[in-house]
Design an enzyme around this catalytic site. Structure first.
Site, short mmCIF file in Angstrom:
data_model
loop_
_atom_site.label_atom_id
_atom_site.label_comp_id
_atom_site.label_asym_id
_atom_site.label_seq_id
_atom_site.Cartn_x
_atom_site.Cartn_y
_atom_site.Cartn_z
CE LYS A 52 2.34 4.06 -8.00
NZ LYS A 52 1.13 4.00 -7.11
CG ASP A 79 2.07 1.72 -4.20
OD1 ASP A 79 2.64 1.37 -3.15
OD2 ASP A 79 1.79 2.90 -4.47
CG LEU A 80 -1.15 -4.27 -2.84
CD1 LEU A 80 -1.50 -5.72 -2.58
CD2 LEU A 80 -2.35 -3.52 -3.39
CE LYS A 81 1.95 4.13 -0.53
NZ LYS A 81 1.36 3.93 -1.87
CG HIS A 83 1.54 -0.92 8.54
ND1 HIS A 83 1.80 0.41 8.74
CD2 HIS A 83 1.83 -1.53 9.73
CE1 HIS A 83 2.21 0.61 9.98
NE2 HIS A 83 2.23 -0.56 10.59
CG ASP A 84 -2.37 -6.86 9.09
OD1 ASP A 84 -2.37 -7.30 10.26
OD2 ASP A 84 -3.41 -6.70 8.42
CB THR A 137 5.06 12.26 -1.41
OG1 THR A 137 3.92 11.59 -1.96
CG2 THR A 137 6.32 11.52 -1.82
CD GLN A 211 2.44 12.79 -4.96
OE1 GLN A 211 2.76 13.38 -5.98
NE2 GLN A 211 2.62 11.50 -4.79
NE ARG A 232 -1.98 13.50 -8.63
CZ ARG A 232 -2.17 13.65 -7.32
NH1 ARG A 232 -3.31 14.11 -6.87
NH2 ARG A 232 -1.22 13.32 -6.46
#
Length: 259
Positions: A52, A79-81, A83-84, A137, A211, A232
């Site tokens: 990722k 994983d850029l998430k 939202h625009d 999370t 998280q 982690r």
């Protein structure tokens, strides 16, 4: 575009139970530089199925970060998430597809028009699978209430997932705590990806760090998760490869309990 159900079949058919379990493990390249990420990826590659690439590495290194996974023969999860506004997200999805990534995240909270535009663009690709992020999370019911959301994290995750599915997206990111209700609401064919995985969580006082809704690999798989994001606990281990192998073994034993 490949439907997530085909990916679910790919993770469960053929090879040994350890091969199947390995394909379900996602390792985040949460490193500041390309060299650090490349070194870490090379160490754990034998025991992970997906790498990722998140915001930190992509902002610094750009598309070169994607090449790490491709060079190792592993799927890449960008994983850029996103939202625009719809047009901007649509163009970003097209750009990600051109990089050859397997998974790309968008925020389900971006709204139906944005989600539908993203799904339309992803449909041009034979490989790209969109994952709609439901509730991060790092948030809990109190955080949602502070944002004016009058629903629990589970209720809100289901609502957002249904919105995204209605817009043409069939992969979802949610904490392991929401997986059972999402599986019940969405059925067996949709792809569920779960961050917040902590081996030993709840048994040895393992920390969830930032998280708040976490679970063990076994609990997440038992609840119906398809792909597990474990960062982690592997990255910070004295022996990252051994830590990854331990997670894979836990997944394998959960999928195929010893008789």
């Amino acid at each position: 575009m490949a439907h997530p159900s085909s990916v679910r079949q790919r993770t469960s058919l053929g090879g040994s139970s350890l091969d199947e379990a390995r394909r379900r493990l996602v390792f985040p390249l949460d490193y500041a530089t390309l060299d650090e990420a490349s070194d870490a990826a090379g160490r754990v590659a034998p025991s992970v199925g997906v790498l990722k690439v998140g915001l930190e590495l992509f902002v610094r290194e750009g598309p070169r970060a994607v090449e790490i996974g491709k060079a190792l023969g592993l799927d890449v999860f960008l994983d850029l998430k996103l939202h625009d506004i719809p047009e901007t997200v649509g163009r970003a999805v097209a750009g990600a597809a051109a990089l050859g990534v397997r998974y790309l995240t968008v925020h389900a909270a971006g709204g139906e028009a944005m989600l539908r535009r993203a799904a339309q663009e992803a449909a041009r690709s034979q490989e790209l699978i969109l994952l709609a992020v439901t509730v991060l999370t790092s948030l809990d019911d109190g955080d949602l209430a502070a944002q004016g959301v009058q629903a629990s994290a589970s209720e809100h995750a289901v609502r957002l997932a249904q919105l995204a599915r209605g817009a043409g997206i069939h992969g979802f990111v949610a904490s392991p705590k929401e997986v059972p209700v999402l599986r019940q609401a969405l059925g067996k064919s949709e792809l569920l990806v779960t961050p917040g995985i902590r081996p030993g969580a709840g048994s040895d006082g393992a920390s969830g760090d930032d998280q708040k809704r976490i679970a063990t690999p076994s609990a997440a798989i038992s609840a119906g998760a398809d792909l597990l994001v474990v960062g982690r606990p592997i990255r910070d281990a004295a022996d990252p490869l051994a830590a990854a192998r331990a997670v894979v073994q836990e997944i394998a034993h959960t999928l195929h309990p010893p008789r």
